[in-house]
Design a protein around this motif. Sequence first.
Motif, PDB file in Angstrom:
ATOM      1  N   TYR A  98     -51.161  44.674 -56.022  1.00 48.19           N
ATOM      2  CA  TYR A  98     -50.154  43.630 -56.602  1.00 48.19           C
ATOM      3  C   TYR A  98     -50.929  42.584 -57.191  1.00 48.19           C
ATOM      4  CZ  TYR A  98     -46.595  46.257 -54.100  1.00 48.19           C
ATOM      5  OH  TYR A  98     -45.817  47.209 -53.633  1.00 48.19           O
ATOM      6  N   GLU A  99     -50.666  41.698 -58.078  1.00 47.53           N
ATOM      7  CA  GLU A  99     -51.005  40.481 -58.526  1.00 47.53           C
ATOM      8  C   GLU A  99     -50.321  39.530 -57.892  1.00 47.53           C
ATOM      9  OE1 GLU A  99     -51.294  39.401 -62.677  1.00 47.53           O
ATOM     10  OE2 GLU A  99     -52.210  37.571 -62.080  1.00 47.53           O
ATOM     11  N   ALA A 100     -51.097  38.680 -57.184  1.00 42.68           N
ATOM     12  CA  ALA A 100     -50.654  37.300 -56.392  1.00 42.68           C
ATOM     13  C   ALA A 100     -50.288  36.362 -57.620  1.00 42.68           C
ATOM     14  CB  ALA A 100     -51.587  37.058 -55.318  1.00 42.68           C
ATOM     15  N   LEU A 101     -49.282  35.686 -57.746  1.00 41.82           N
ATOM     16  CA  LEU A 101     -48.849  34.634 -58.616  1.00 41.82           C
ATOM     17  C   LEU A 101     -48.085  33.472 -57.944  1.00 41.82           C
ATOM     18  CD1 LEU A 101     -47.396  37.152 -61.157  1.00 41.82           C
ATOM     19  CD2 LEU A 101     -49.479  35.701 -61.640  1.00 41.82           C
ATOM     20  N   ILE A 102     -48.823  32.408 -57.980  1.00 46.04           N
ATOM     21  CA  ILE A 102     -48.524  31.251 -56.989  1.00 46.04           C
ATOM     22  C   ILE A 102     -47.354  30.559 -57.734  1.00 46.04           C
ATOM     23  CG2 ILE A 102     -49.806  29.360 -58.492  1.00 46.04           C
ATOM     24  CD1 ILE A 102     -50.516  28.289 -55.455  1.00 46.04           C
ATOM     25  N   ARG A 103     -46.358  30.086 -56.778  1.00 40.28           N
ATOM     26  CA  ARG A 103     -45.350  29.231 -57.246  1.00 40.28           C
ATOM     27  C   ARG A 103     -45.214  28.111 -56.205  1.00 40.28           C
ATOM     28  NH1 ARG A 103     -45.507  32.395 -60.389  1.00 40.28           N
ATOM     29  NH2 ARG A 103     -44.076  34.191 -61.188  1.00 40.28           N
ATOM     30  N   TRP A 104     -44.693  26.956 -56.657  1.00 40.43           N
ATOM     31  CA  TRP A 104     -44.622  25.723 -55.833  1.00 40.43           C
ATOM     32  C   TRP A 104     -43.058  25.644 -55.521  1.00 40.43           C
ATOM     33  CZ3 TRP A 104     -46.652  20.250 -57.617  1.00 40.43           C
ATOM     34  CH2 TRP A 104     -46.242  19.341 -56.530  1.00 40.43           C
ATOM     35  N   GLN A 105     -42.718  25.874 -54.285  1.00 43.34           N
ATOM     36  CA  GLN A 105     -41.381  25.811 -53.718  1.00 43.34           C
ATOM     37  C   GLN A 105     -41.027  24.385 -53.622  1.00 43.34           C
ATOM     38  OE1 GLN A 105     -39.123  28.852 -53.082  1.00 43.34           O
ATOM     39  NE2 GLN A 105     -37.873  27.035 -53.514  1.00 43.34           N
ATOM     40  N   HIS A 106     -40.560  23.730 -54.548  1.00 38.96           N
ATOM     41  CA  HIS A 106     -40.143  22.426 -54.310  1.00 38.96           C
ATOM     42  C   HIS A 106     -39.019  21.806 -53.647  1.00 38.96           C
ATOM     43  CE1 HIS A 106     -40.075  17.974 -55.534  1.00 38.96           C
ATOM     44  NE2 HIS A 106     -41.484  17.852 -55.578  1.00 38.96           N
ATOM     45  N   PRO A 107     -38.891  21.094 -52.817  1.00 37.25           N
ATOM     46  CA  PRO A 107     -37.516  20.652 -52.351  1.00 37.25           C
ATOM     47  C   PRO A 107     -36.537  20.268 -53.085  1.00 37.25           C
ATOM     48  CG  PRO A 107     -39.282  19.131 -51.379  1.00 37.25           C
ATOM     49  CD  PRO A 107     -39.939  20.496 -52.061  1.00 37.25           C
ATOM     50  N   ILE A 157     -50.341  49.969 -44.688  1.00 33.89           N
ATOM     51  CA  ILE A 157     -50.327  49.974 -46.127  1.00 33.89           C
ATOM     52  C   ILE A 157     -51.450  49.491 -46.539  1.00 33.89           C
ATOM     53  CG2 ILE A 157     -49.150  49.209 -48.123  1.00 33.89           C
ATOM     54  CD1 ILE A 157     -46.655  49.336 -46.064  1.00 33.89           C
ATOM     55  N   LYS A 158     -52.207  50.439 -47.556  1.00 33.92           N
ATOM     56  CA  LYS A 158     -53.416  50.235 -48.157  1.00 33.92           C
ATOM     57  C   LYS A 158     -53.396  49.435 -49.624  1.00 33.92           C
ATOM     58  CE  LYS A 158     -55.496  53.552 -45.129  1.00 33.92           C
ATOM     59  NZ  LYS A 158     -55.695  54.658 -45.148  1.00 33.92           N
ATOM     60  N   ALA A 159     -52.715  48.671 -50.072  1.00 33.55           N
ATOM     61  CA  ALA A 159     -52.547  48.078 -51.413  1.00 33.55           C
ATOM     62  C   ALA A 159     -53.625  47.139 -51.627  1.00 33.55           C
ATOM     63  CB  ALA A 159     -50.899  47.771 -51.665  1.00 33.55           C
ATOM     64  N   GLN A 160     -53.832  46.955 -53.119  1.00 37.17           N
ATOM     65  CA  GLN A 160     -55.134  45.813 -53.162  1.00 37.17           C
ATOM     66  C   GLN A 160     -54.360  44.738 -53.616  1.00 37.17           C
ATOM     67  OE1 GLN A 160     -56.665  46.574 -57.123  1.00 37.17           O
ATOM     68  NE2 GLN A 160     -58.862  46.388 -56.269  1.00 37.17           N
ATOM     69  N   MET A 161     -55.025  43.566 -53.697  1.00 31.25           N
ATOM     70  CA  MET A 161     -54.537  42.367 -53.986  1.00 31.25           C
ATOM     71  C   MET A 161     -55.272  41.829 -55.020  1.00 31.25           C
ATOM     72  SD  MET A 161     -51.861  40.070 -53.313  1.00 31.25           S
ATOM     73  CE  MET A 161     -51.744  40.149 -51.454  1.00 31.25           C
ATOM     74  N   ALA A 162     -54.702  41.296 -56.295  1.00 29.35           N
ATOM     75  CA  ALA A 162     -55.736  40.817 -57.228  1.00 29.35           C
ATOM     76  C   ALA A 162     -54.856  39.331 -57.464  1.00 29.35           C
ATOM     77  CB  ALA A 162     -55.255  41.229 -58.526  1.00 29.35           C
ATOM     78  N   GLY A 196     -60.389  40.583 -41.090  1.00 27.04           N
ATOM     79  CA  GLY A 196     -60.719  41.888 -40.928  1.00 27.04           C
ATOM     80  C   GLY A 196     -60.400  42.809 -42.147  1.00 27.04           C
ATOM     81  N   LEU A 197     -60.616  42.078 -43.383  1.00 32.86           N
ATOM     82  CA  LEU A 197     -60.411  42.947 -44.306  1.00 32.86           C
ATOM     83  C   LEU A 197     -61.402  43.544 -45.192  1.00 32.86           C
ATOM     84  CD1 LEU A 197     -57.561  40.512 -45.754  1.00 32.86           C
ATOM     85  CD2 LEU A 197     -56.958  42.933 -45.077  1.00 32.86           C
ATOM     86  N   ASP A 198     -61.235  44.511 -45.947  1.00 36.44           N
ATOM     87  CA  ASP A 198     -62.475  45.385 -46.723  1.00 36.44           C
ATOM     88  C   ASP A 198     -62.593  44.655 -47.889  1.00 36.44           C
ATOM     89  OD1 ASP A 198     -64.042  46.937 -48.384  1.00 36.44           O
ATOM     90  OD2 ASP A 198     -62.950  48.559 -47.870  1.00 36.44           O
ATOM     91  N   PRO A 199     -63.583  43.980 -48.319  1.00 40.24           N
ATOM     92  CA  PRO A 199     -63.794  43.505 -49.595  1.00 40.24           C
ATOM     93  C   PRO A 199     -63.194  44.199 -50.943  1.00 40.24           C
ATOM     94  CG  PRO A 199     -65.985  43.041 -48.379  1.00 40.24           C
ATOM     95  CD  PRO A 199     -65.046  44.328 -47.621  1.00 40.24           C
ATOM     96  N   ALA A 200     -63.465  45.440 -50.646  1.00 38.39           N
ATOM     97  CA  ALA A 200     -62.747  46.506 -51.888  1.00 38.39           C
ATOM     98  C   ALA A 200     -61.222  46.111 -52.334  1.00 38.39           C
ATOM     99  CB  ALA A 200     -63.266  47.950 -51.477  1.00 38.39           C
ATOM    100  N   CYS A 201     -60.674  45.607 -51.274  1.00 39.51           N
ATOM    101  CA  CYS A 201     -59.284  45.325 -51.419  1.00 39.51           C
ATOM    102  C   CYS A 201     -58.774  44.184 -52.201  1.00 39.51           C
ATOM    103  CB  CYS A 201     -58.454  45.376 -49.940  1.00 39.51           C
ATOM    104  SG  CYS A 201     -58.566  46.800 -49.215  1.00 39.51           S
ATOM    105  N   LEU A 202     -59.725  43.193 -52.553  1.00 42.35           N
ATOM    106  CA  LEU A 202     -59.586  42.032 -53.186  1.00 42.35           C
ATOM    107  C   LEU A 202     -60.299  42.180 -54.508  1.00 42.35           C
ATOM    108  CD1 LEU A 202     -58.427  39.169 -52.908  1.00 42.35           C
ATOM    109  CD2 LEU A 202     -60.613  38.463 -52.485  1.00 42.35           C
TER     110      LEU A 202
END
Length: 284
Positions: free
Chosen positions: A58-67, A110-115, A140-146
């Motif tokens: 999955y690609e991590a995409l930031i959002r600002w949850q503004h009140p 679950i072993k999915a990678q994160m971008a 405790g994460l394997d660097p190969a997952c990032l």
Amino acid sequence: SAKQAGRGQYRFFDSSLNVADIEEFVLEQAFSAALEERQFVLHYQPQVRLESMQVIGYEALIRWQHPEFGLVYPDRFITLAERSGFILSLGWEVLRLACEEMAFWRSQGIKAQMAVNVSPLQLRQADFSDRVLSELESYGLDPACLELEVTETCVLDAEGQAIEHLQSLRKAGLHISLDDFGQGYAGFSHLQMLPLTRLKIDRSLITKLSNTHNDSPIVSSTIILAKRLGLEVIAEGIETREQLVYLRLAGCDIAQGYYFSRPMTADQLHKYPPFMDSMETTCA
Ligand code: C2E
Ligand code: MG
Ligand code: MG
Ligand code: MG
């Protein structure tokens, strides 16, 4: 009291009272408060390997949850965060959130990678690579997952430290992808200067596929070139089946786009069926 704070602020601005400074000050306050109140969240968009049609990460995409303003998208604040330097704290928050989520995935088997997207400014921090590795270790994460998604601006960075950071992270097992390829100056020489594992073809090139009767010599030759350089190719912004079919035939390895899924909240993700398929990925 408010009066005291007001006086304090006045003193702060006293020597150079101009609009730009005030704007910057206000924004800086808003950013720090938002960070403290945990208003920044990640949404996750699946990346699908075309050979098996399985979600590999999955690609991590930031959002600002503004009140007050609701969900604010990165196009509205990343440039400002870069200009003010806030992108550095924000970048560490993104990494922390990404690691936290991956640690949760691991707890579910679950072993999915994160971008994760990285701004060129982040790569100027002297301790960048060390800190990324220690963050992974603390979860405790394997660097190969990032996977770090960088842009070609990193190469143009005069400091030169960026490439060294990427090299040591690559050596430690992380994946490095060049984001938005085909959007900027796109020097092919950059491809050899960076320790890349993947090339991400920009959405603008994928969008054009539909207008050119799904034949793009630029896309197909980019794929061939990337493969000759030993890189995996990921296409972003896939919205139609036709684009998917073309990319598959052209030898593209991985695809991401609304055709599969829009970016999802963590809650949505945990209920999304393809999530379970990612158990079969190779990432340890
Ligand atoms: P990006 O890294 O190129 O991310 C892809 C963008 O395309 C995302 O927009 C995603 O939601 C959108 N997208 C994905 N599939 C499709 C599609 O099929 N059609 C269309 N029209 N759009 C699609 P988003 O989330 O608004 O992010 C915009 C940009 O903000 C990102 O572009 C990235 O450059 C930046 N960004 C996002 N999160 C971060 C972050 O944590 N740190 C930094 N430094 N930058 C970030
Ligand atoms: Mg990206
Ligand atoms: Mg991109
Ligand atoms: Mg983009």
